[in-house]
Design a protein around this motif. Structure first.
Motif, PDB file in Angstrom:
ATOM      1  N   ALA A   1       0.820  -1.211   0.000  1.00 17.12           N
ATOM      2  CA  ALA A   1       0.000   0.000   0.000  1.00 17.12           C
ATOM      3  C   ALA A   1       0.852   1.260   0.000  1.00 17.12           C
ATOM      4  O   ALA A   1       0.550   2.223  -0.725  1.00 17.12           O
ATOM      5  CB  ALA A   1      -0.933  -0.008   1.210  1.00 17.12           C
ATOM      6  N   ALA A   2       1.919   1.277   0.781  1.00 13.96           N
ATOM      7  CA  ALA A   2       2.759   2.473   0.858  1.00 13.96           C
ATOM      8  C   ALA A   2       3.473   2.726  -0.464  1.00 13.96           C
ATOM      9  O   ALA A   2       3.505   3.851  -0.968  1.00 13.96           O
ATOM     10  CB  ALA A   2       3.766   2.315   1.998  1.00 13.96           C
ATOM     11  N   ASP A   3       4.052   1.673  -1.069  1.00 13.76           N
ATOM     12  CA  ASP A   3       4.764   1.841  -2.335  1.00 13.76           C
ATOM     13  C   ASP A   3       3.830   2.258  -3.460  1.00 13.76           C
ATOM     14  O   ASP A   3       4.222   3.027  -4.360  1.00 13.76           O
ATOM     15  CB  ASP A   3       5.473   0.537  -2.711  1.00 13.76           C
ATOM     16  CG  ASP A   3       6.594   0.187  -1.734  1.00 13.76           C
ATOM     17  OD1 ASP A   3       7.026   1.089  -0.992  1.00 13.76           O
ATOM     18  OD2 ASP A   3       7.001  -0.998  -1.708  1.00 13.76           O
TER      19      ASP A   3
ATOM     20  N   PRO B 298      -6.690   4.145   2.131  1.00  9.97           N
ATOM     21  CA  PRO B 298      -8.158   4.050   2.181  1.00  9.97           C
ATOM     22  C   PRO B 298      -8.805   5.240   2.875  1.00  9.97           C
ATOM     23  O   PRO B 298      -9.985   5.504   2.679  1.00  9.97           O
ATOM     24  CB  PRO B 298      -8.392   2.760   2.959  1.00  9.97           C
ATOM     25  CG  PRO B 298      -7.182   2.619   3.826  1.00  9.97           C
ATOM     26  CD  PRO B 298      -6.043   3.155   2.998  1.00  9.97           C
ATOM     27  N   ALA B 299      -8.030   5.956   3.691  1.00 11.57           N
ATOM     28  CA  ALA B 299      -8.594   7.090   4.420  1.00 11.57           C
ATOM     29  C   ALA B 299      -8.674   8.346   3.561  1.00 11.57           C
ATOM     30  O   ALA B 299      -9.394   9.286   3.898  1.00 11.57           O
ATOM     31  CB  ALA B 299      -7.774   7.373   5.672  1.00 11.57           C
ATOM     32  N   ALA B 300      -7.937   8.360   2.447  1.00 11.64           N
ATOM     33  CA  ALA B 300      -7.956   9.536   1.573  1.00 11.64           C
ATOM     34  C   ALA B 300      -9.292   9.625   0.847  1.00 11.64           C
ATOM     35  O   ALA B 300      -9.790   8.627   0.327  1.00 11.64           O
ATOM     36  CB  ALA B 300      -6.803   9.466   0.578  1.00 11.64           C
ATOM     37  N   GLN B 301      -9.846  10.832   0.790  1.00 16.34           N
ATOM     38  CA  GLN B 301     -11.163  11.015   0.194  1.00 16.34           C
ATOM     39  C   GLN B 301     -11.138  11.792  -1.121  1.00 16.34           C
ATOM     40  O   GLN B 301     -12.190  12.019  -1.708  1.00 16.34           O
ATOM     41  CB  GLN B 301     -12.077  11.753   1.183  1.00 16.34           C
ATOM     42  CG  GLN B 301     -12.359  10.977   2.462  1.00 16.34           C
ATOM     43  CD  GLN B 301     -13.092   9.666   2.206  1.00 16.34           C
ATOM     44  OE1 GLN B 301     -14.116   9.650   1.531  1.00 16.34           O
ATOM     45  NE2 GLN B 301     -12.577   8.574   2.745  1.00 16.34           N
ATOM     46  N   ASP B 302      -9.950  12.192  -1.599  1.00 15.50           N
ATOM     47  CA  ASP B 302      -9.916  12.954  -2.836  1.00 15.50           C
ATOM     48  C   ASP B 302     -10.032  12.021  -4.036  1.00 15.50           C
ATOM     49  O   ASP B 302      -9.615  10.863  -3.978  1.00 15.50           O
ATOM     50  CB  ASP B 302      -8.617  13.766  -2.925  1.00 15.50           C
ATOM     51  CG  ASP B 302      -7.397  12.870  -3.010  1.00 15.50           C
ATOM     52  OD1 ASP B 302      -6.907  12.637  -4.123  1.00 15.50           O
ATOM     53  OD2 ASP B 302      -6.958  12.381  -1.931  1.00 15.50           O
TER      54      ASP B 302
ATOM     55  N   LEU C 289      -6.554   3.839  -6.393  1.00 15.56           N
ATOM     56  CA  LEU C 289      -6.990   2.555  -5.836  1.00 15.56           C
ATOM     57  C   LEU C 289      -7.853   1.806  -6.838  1.00 15.56           C
ATOM     58  O   LEU C 289      -7.714   0.588  -7.021  1.00 15.56           O
ATOM     59  CB  LEU C 289      -7.760   2.789  -4.535  1.00 15.56           C
ATOM     60  CG  LEU C 289      -8.347   1.538  -3.856  1.00 15.56           C
ATOM     61  CD1 LEU C 289      -7.246   0.569  -3.465  1.00 15.56           C
ATOM     62  CD2 LEU C 289      -9.174   1.928  -2.641  1.00 15.56           C
ATOM     63  N   GLY C 290      -8.764   2.536  -7.510  1.00 15.44           N
ATOM     64  CA  GLY C 290      -9.642   1.893  -8.479  1.00 15.44           C
ATOM     65  C   GLY C 290      -8.888   1.259  -9.627  1.00 15.44           C
ATOM     66  O   GLY C 290      -9.277   0.192 -10.129  1.00 15.44           O
TER      67      GLY C 290
ATOM     68  N   PRO D 262     -11.381   1.850   7.696  1.00 17.13           N
ATOM     69  CA  PRO D 262     -11.254   2.587   6.429  1.00 17.13           C
ATOM     70  C   PRO D 262     -11.192   1.682   5.209  1.00 17.13           C
ATOM     71  O   PRO D 262     -11.795   1.982   4.168  1.00 17.13           O
ATOM     72  CB  PRO D 262      -9.945   3.373   6.611  1.00 17.13           C
ATOM     73  CG  PRO D 262      -9.768   3.493   8.088  1.00 17.13           C
ATOM     74  CD  PRO D 262     -10.334   2.233   8.655  1.00 17.13           C
ATOM     75  N   TRP D 263     -10.470   0.562   5.318  1.00 15.20           N
ATOM     76  CA  TRP D 263     -10.391  -0.363   4.183  1.00 15.20           C
ATOM     77  C   TRP D 263     -11.761  -0.981   3.901  1.00 15.20           C
ATOM     78  O   TRP D 263     -12.157  -1.120   2.735  1.00 15.20           O
ATOM     79  CB  TRP D 263      -9.361  -1.454   4.446  1.00 15.20           C
ATOM     80  CG  TRP D 263      -7.961  -1.092   4.042  1.00 15.20           C
ATOM     81  CD1 TRP D 263      -6.880  -0.896   4.846  1.00 15.20           C
ATOM     82  CD2 TRP D 263      -7.508  -0.863   2.698  1.00 15.20           C
ATOM     83  NE1 TRP D 263      -5.775  -0.562   4.102  1.00 15.20           N
ATOM     84  CE2 TRP D 263      -6.122  -0.537   2.774  1.00 15.20           C
ATOM     85  CE3 TRP D 263      -8.109  -0.895   1.445  1.00 15.20           C
ATOM     86  CZ2 TRP D 263      -5.350  -0.259   1.657  1.00 15.20           C
ATOM     87  CZ3 TRP D 263      -7.345  -0.611   0.323  1.00 15.20           C
ATOM     88  CH2 TRP D 263      -5.992  -0.289   0.431  1.00 15.20           C
ATOM     89  N   ALA D 264     -12.489  -1.347   4.942  1.00 13.98           N
ATOM     90  CA  ALA D 264     -13.823  -1.920   4.743  1.00 13.98           C
ATOM     91  C   ALA D 264     -14.733  -0.903   4.059  1.00 13.98           C
ATOM     92  O   ALA D 264     -15.519  -1.247   3.161  1.00 13.98           O
ATOM     93  CB  ALA D 264     -14.415  -2.344   6.088  1.00 13.98           C
ATOM     94  N   TYR D 265     -14.613   0.367   4.450  1.00 12.40           N
ATOM     95  CA  TYR D 265     -15.450   1.421   3.875  1.00 12.40           C
ATOM     96  C   TYR D 265     -15.171   1.594   2.389  1.00 12.40           C
ATOM     97  O   TYR D 265     -16.093   1.668   1.568  1.00 12.40           O
ATOM     98  CB  TYR D 265     -15.183   2.732   4.631  1.00 12.40           C
ATOM     99  CG  TYR D 265     -16.033   3.883   4.167  1.00 12.40           C
ATOM    100  CD1 TYR D 265     -17.321   4.054   4.649  1.00 12.40           C
ATOM    101  CD2 TYR D 265     -15.532   4.810   3.249  1.00 12.40           C
ATOM    102  CE1 TYR D 265     -18.108   5.116   4.230  1.00 12.40           C
ATOM    103  CE2 TYR D 265     -16.309   5.870   2.818  1.00 12.40           C
ATOM    104  CZ  TYR D 265     -17.587   6.023   3.312  1.00 12.40           C
ATOM    105  OH  TYR D 265     -18.364   7.072   2.885  1.00 12.40           O
ATOM    106  N   VAL D 266     -13.900   1.625   2.017  1.00 16.84           N
ATOM    107  CA  VAL D 266     -13.551   1.890   0.629  1.00 16.84           C
ATOM    108  C   VAL D 266     -13.766   0.667  -0.256  1.00 16.84           C
ATOM    109  O   VAL D 266     -14.091   0.791  -1.443  1.00 16.84           O
ATOM    110  CB  VAL D 266     -12.095   2.416   0.530  1.00 16.84           C
ATOM    111  CG1 VAL D 266     -11.090   1.277   0.680  1.00 16.84           C
ATOM    112  CG2 VAL D 266     -11.871   3.158  -0.779  1.00 16.84           C
TER     113      VAL D 266
END
Length: 451
Positions: free
Chosen positions: A166-168, A173-177, A184-185, A205-209
């Motif tokens: 995820a970092a690389d 998941p917390a980002a909303q822009d 991610l998509g 956050p991951w579950a939400y996204v």
């Protein structure tokens, strides 16, 4: 830099399903023509051809409902063969039923019909073998796209899965822009499943996204794994969810079938063996004047204790009710008639009454005495899974017994192999296996370790 887009394997699967379906259609129709020609000498044989045409829509309907054409059928050859044969046999039985009640059964040759089913079954099996050959050699065994995202969670790998850090990859998941969500998509595009390994704080956050991703999303949970969770139940009114950790090995229908099998064997057996039971009871009583039966508490289904019946084989007053001491070869406590009964397993016959009472089954894990030991440890101290064997009723005989695993448990390994056999039996139960174990038991009634 945009992430590489994964190829869509959904179309690949759809092509494979369609190819199997069309091949099955050809197999059934060709089988009908071949059976009519081989048995009746006509090509095409009108009734054989008609029967194949009638069978086909029934087979396809059942096949589409019982997962004959599914991801599991592409991934697991055994599953594929089992589902296809199940659909074929059920459809053949349904067609026979319909023809019988339509009073047209006399028009169709039963021998030709059976031959057609055999030919169709062989052809369908070849189709499954060919399909799995294509999947393995041409598609490298890949029929689904799985992405594993690591986000400060436990190490996790899955054969054939693509792994992304995820970092690389800049996945948050917390980002909303919109830009972050688009990134991610792009990673999730054409994925059939996404598995996220993250810290506890990042699960929500991951579950939400993932709910907005349009793919199957999973989040690893070490606590759920440690307690053996197998599903999740939602209680919306209480706004709570619960982890399902046990469901029982057999459903209602399977339990009913197993019980009918037990009653069909135990009832007639008690009637037919009544003279033998009476003769043994008389011999035990005349031996030393003590009681005929030995009643010992054993652990049964659900870890509930029940009184198990046996013909008494030890001297009156020497019986070990709790099983603190295992019977040894040439054990001085065993009577002369008792030694014969143990060697021939006839001392177990009163347990047919336990079967009728519903405390035992004909086939299942053998019940143990409360204080039984392997080496110098109690059974459940050797392996905590010991209690899992009690999810089914104990049996007169079992898989461990027909494999020759009898007698005292002098070492921990003696229990370990028996426990493994019991757990294997529970996991793979079916009625035919019960019948096979019962028949194989006849070959091991007299055993070198029966003392």
């Amino acid at each position: 830099m945009a992430p590489p887009v994964a190829p869509s394997l959904e179309r690949r699967r759809l092509r494979a399903y369609l190819a199997m379906l069309l091949a099955d259609v050809c197999a059934i129709l060709v089988a009908g023509l071949a059976a009519g020609w081989l048995y009746e000498g006509l090509f095409p044989h009108p009734t054989a051809w008609l029967q194949a045409q009638l069978l086909l829509p029934i087979y396809l309907t059942i096949g589409l409902y019982n997962a004959t054409y599914s991801l599991g059928a592409l991934e697991d050859l055994r599953f594929a063969l089992g589902k296809a044969m199940q659909a074929l046999l059920i459809s053949a039985a349904l067609l026979s039923f319909v023809l019988f009640y339509a009073k047209t059964g006399a028009v169709f040759s039963r021998a030709a019909s059976a031959l057609a089913i055999v030919i169709a079954g062989g052809a369908i099996a070849l189709v499954r073998l060919a399909t799995h050959g294509v999947v393995a050699r041409i598609w490298d065994g890949r029929v689904s796209n799985i992405l594993v995202i690591r986000d400060d969670g436990p190490e996790f790998t899955l054969p054939g899965a693509v792994v992304a850090d995820a970092a690389d990859a800049g996945l948050d998941p917390a980002a909303q822009d919109p830009q972050a969500l688009d990134r991610l998509g792009q990673h999730l595009r054409n994925r059939d499943k996404v598995i996220v390994s993250c810290s506890r704080e990042r699960r929500e956050p991951w579950a939400y996204v993932l709910k907005a991703s349009g793919v199957t999303g999973e989040i690893l949970s070490e606590p759920a794994h440690s307690i053996g969770a197998i599903d999740v139940t939602r209680y919306d009114a209480q706004r709570q969810s619960a982890l399902v950790v046990a469901m029982g090995p057999l459903g209602l229908r399977a339990r009913a079938v197993k019980r009918m099998f037990d009653l069909a064997i135990a009832g007639p057996a008690l009637v037919l063996l009544a003279p033998v039971l009476a003769a043994i009871a008389l011999a035990v009583k005349l031996g030393d004047g003590g009681p005929v039966l030995f009643v010992q508490p054993r652990v049964g289904k659900g870890n509930r204790i029940f009184p198990m019946l046996k013909f008494r084989t030890m001297r009156s007053g020497s019986a070990d009710r709790d099983g603190l001491r295992s019977t040894e070869r040439d054990d001085a406590r065993v009577t002369a008639i008792g030694r014969f009964l143990r060697r021939t397993s006839l001392d177990e016959l009163p347990q047919l009454w336990n079967v009728l009472r519903g405390e035992m089954a004909i086939v299942g894990p053998r019940p143990h005495a409360l204080a039984s030991q392997a080496g110098d440890k109690l059974f459940w101290e050797v392996d905590a899974r010991y209690w899992h064997r009690h999810s089914l009723k104990p049996g007169l005989t079992g898989l461990a017994q027909v494999r020759g695993l009898r007698g005292s448990t002098e070492q921990e390994e003696d229990l370990a192999v028996r426990l493994q056999a019991d757990l294997e039996y529970i996991a793979r139960w079916n009625l035919l296996r019960d019948a096979a174990i019962m028949l194989r038991t006849l070959l091991v009634l007299v055993h070198r370790r029966a003392y």
